[in-house]
Design a protein around this motif. Sequence first.
Motif, PDB file in Angstrom:
ATOM      1  N   ASN A  56      10.430  -1.427   6.307  1.00 37.36           N
ATOM      2  CA  ASN A  56       9.448  -0.722   7.127  1.00 37.36           C
ATOM      3  C   ASN A  56       9.014   0.570   6.465  1.00 37.36           C
ATOM      4  N   ILE A  57       7.720   0.801   6.400  1.00 39.31           N
ATOM      5  CA  ILE A  57       7.235   2.083   5.924  1.00 39.31           C
ATOM      6  C   ILE A  57       6.230   2.625   6.936  1.00 39.31           C
ATOM      7  N   THR A  58       6.004   3.904   6.868  1.00 38.67           N
ATOM      8  CA  THR A  58       4.999   4.499   7.738  1.00 38.67           C
ATOM      9  C   THR A  58       3.806   4.906   6.896  1.00 38.67           C
ATOM     10  N   GLU A  73       1.691   5.556  -2.401  1.00 38.94           N
ATOM     11  CA  GLU A  73       3.034   5.075  -2.668  1.00 38.94           C
ATOM     12  C   GLU A  73       3.846   5.189  -1.387  1.00 38.94           C
ATOM     13  N   GLN A  74       4.471   4.110  -0.983  1.00 34.20           N
ATOM     14  CA  GLN A  74       5.296   4.103   0.231  1.00 34.20           C
ATOM     15  C   GLN A  74       4.542   4.664   1.437  1.00 34.20           C
ATOM     16  N   GLY A 111       1.778  -4.128  -1.313  1.00 36.13           N
ATOM     17  CA  GLY A 111       2.707  -3.802  -0.237  1.00 36.13           C
ATOM     18  C   GLY A 111       2.763  -2.320   0.075  1.00 36.13           C
ATOM     19  N   ALA A 112       1.871  -1.542  -0.551  1.00 46.12           N
ATOM     20  CA  ALA A 112       1.888  -0.106  -0.283  1.00 46.12           C
ATOM     21  C   ALA A 112       1.020   0.243   0.929  1.00 46.12           C
ATOM     22  N   GLY A 113       0.274  -0.739   1.438  1.00 43.34           N
ATOM     23  CA  GLY A 113      -0.548  -0.486   2.623  1.00 43.34           C
ATOM     24  C   GLY A 113      -2.027  -0.303   2.330  1.00 43.34           C
ATOM     25  N   LYS A 159       0.306   4.716  10.897  1.00 43.66           N
ATOM     26  CA  LYS A 159       0.699   3.406  11.426  1.00 43.66           C
ATOM     27  C   LYS A 159       1.967   2.939  10.729  1.00 43.66           C
ATOM     28  N   SER A 160       2.896   2.376  11.511  1.00 43.93           N
ATOM     29  CA  SER A 160       4.098   1.846  10.871  1.00 43.93           C
ATOM     30  C   SER A 160       3.847   0.399  10.469  1.00 43.93           C
ATOM     31  N   LEU A 161       4.320   0.066   9.272  1.00 43.46           N
ATOM     32  CA  LEU A 161       4.040  -1.250   8.697  1.00 43.46           C
ATOM     33  C   LEU A 161       5.340  -1.951   8.374  1.00 43.46           C
TER      34      LEU A 161
END
Lengths: 224, 296
Positions: free
Chosen positions: B16-18, B208-209, B38-40, B8-10
């Motif tokens: 923006n990270i995936t 991470e990311q 913020g790493a998801g 999922k892209s965030l």
Amino acid sequence: MIDLQPLFTTFRLALITTAILLVISVPLASWLAHSRSRFKTIIEALVSMPLVLPPSVLGFYFLVAFGPAHGFGKFIEHYFNTRLVFSFPGLVVASVIYSLPFMVHPIQAGLAGLSPGLKEASFSLGKGRMETLFKVTLPNIKPSLLTGVVLAFAHTIGEFGVVLMIGGNIPGQTRVASIAIYDEVEAMNYHAANVYAMILFAITFSILLIVYFVNHRYVITRQL
Amino acid sequence: MISFSICKSLQTAHGNITLDISCEIPSGQLATIYGASGAGKTTILRILAGLLQPEKGHITLDGNTWLDTANGSGLLPQKRSIGFVFQDYALFPNMTVRKNLEYALEKRQDKKAIDELIEVMELQELHNRYPDTLSGGQKQRVALARALVRKPQLLLLDEPLSALDIDMRLKLQDHILQVHKHYKLTTLLVSHDISELFRMSDKVFVLEQGKIIKEGPPFAVFSNPQASGKFQFTGEVVSIEKEDVVYVVSVLIYNSIAKVVATAGDVQNLKLGDTVSVFSKAFNPIIRKIEMPIKK
């Protein structure tokens, strides 16, 4: 003896209008509070229109729209056998639109202030949308609901311009208290006007007093 | 066992990270997702719970498919056997503690489950109180109890202890471990506290990311592979002071401070707040029980 009919008509109108508003405002306010649609701002502006427009403008357009000669009025008359101008159902429809912002705004604010986690927590506990709405969402915005109900009710009681335009002054049908007062004053009948005015004053004051008392108590008990 | 793969892209504060991960957690284990904010991390829990839909994903628990975007199937959150403890607890303010738990009961489920949980989580004193009157630690216990009423297979905890002080945190870690074992749960915890995950988890995923860069038991993930030290702790640098020719680095390990002598070369790439590993190889540490003074 003073004719009490206009007072009954007023409270009947306010009750029915408030009940209808409550049912349509919850989904509408919920959509306005959570939607990211492009149309949201347009709908928001439309809902708020009665706040700024003179009642006579609304009343005039209702009169045109509800008249049996035109589209909407014709449609209603043909399929529901009801005429919306100079009739009680017409007053209800006009009042619902006229008082809409007074019900929608408090509920919308209440919903927007509610943590979205509550709804999700309820879903994660296996509860459906309806159960969540009635057992979690609505009970937690009780003060907002109460405010909406009271404002809509009070605003409908205080209606004058719209009612005069669309309802006229038919005794037992569309002759509400605010119009009766105007009428009695026109006829130099100050005593009757005063009785109507006093009764309206006393009843609305008591309603507001009870509501604020209940709201205050509600906030306090949850913090004990 | 639960296994899942998610894509999922965030949009985060850092751009923006995936999010693109796949994990497996054996039944009965307690796994932790570790990563900066913020790493998801929370997103992963929300997708597992069905509160968020990934662009691509597959989730199965013990052979039951919860989500398969390939054929467009997915269970609603209500149909997944989960207990979710939210970061802000999300207790229902209009219900007492007991009513909060009873709300979670399924139709025809025995009310005894509530009494048992109230006892296990030590809520006897609180069961008639409203959530707004509880402290953070108490709310946390109620939220945990409520998440367990339905006897879920998977327990999801979103940084459950981050808002609590250290004593309360230790106590609640015990509570979580206790119910995790007692109810034979598979538990997934989100945390950015190394001491917490060392104490609690069987397995750690380092995020991470949006990618998992390391996974395994906590020691294998966070230890320096070059050090074969048997005496080893992980802590946070709280001060670096120069004394004559050497430096003294104070490291917060758990809730005590250890002072470690370091050379100029050692401190060169250290700064306050760094996570460090403190270890010793050359001698054997001695362990001794501390005798408490006898009360008269």
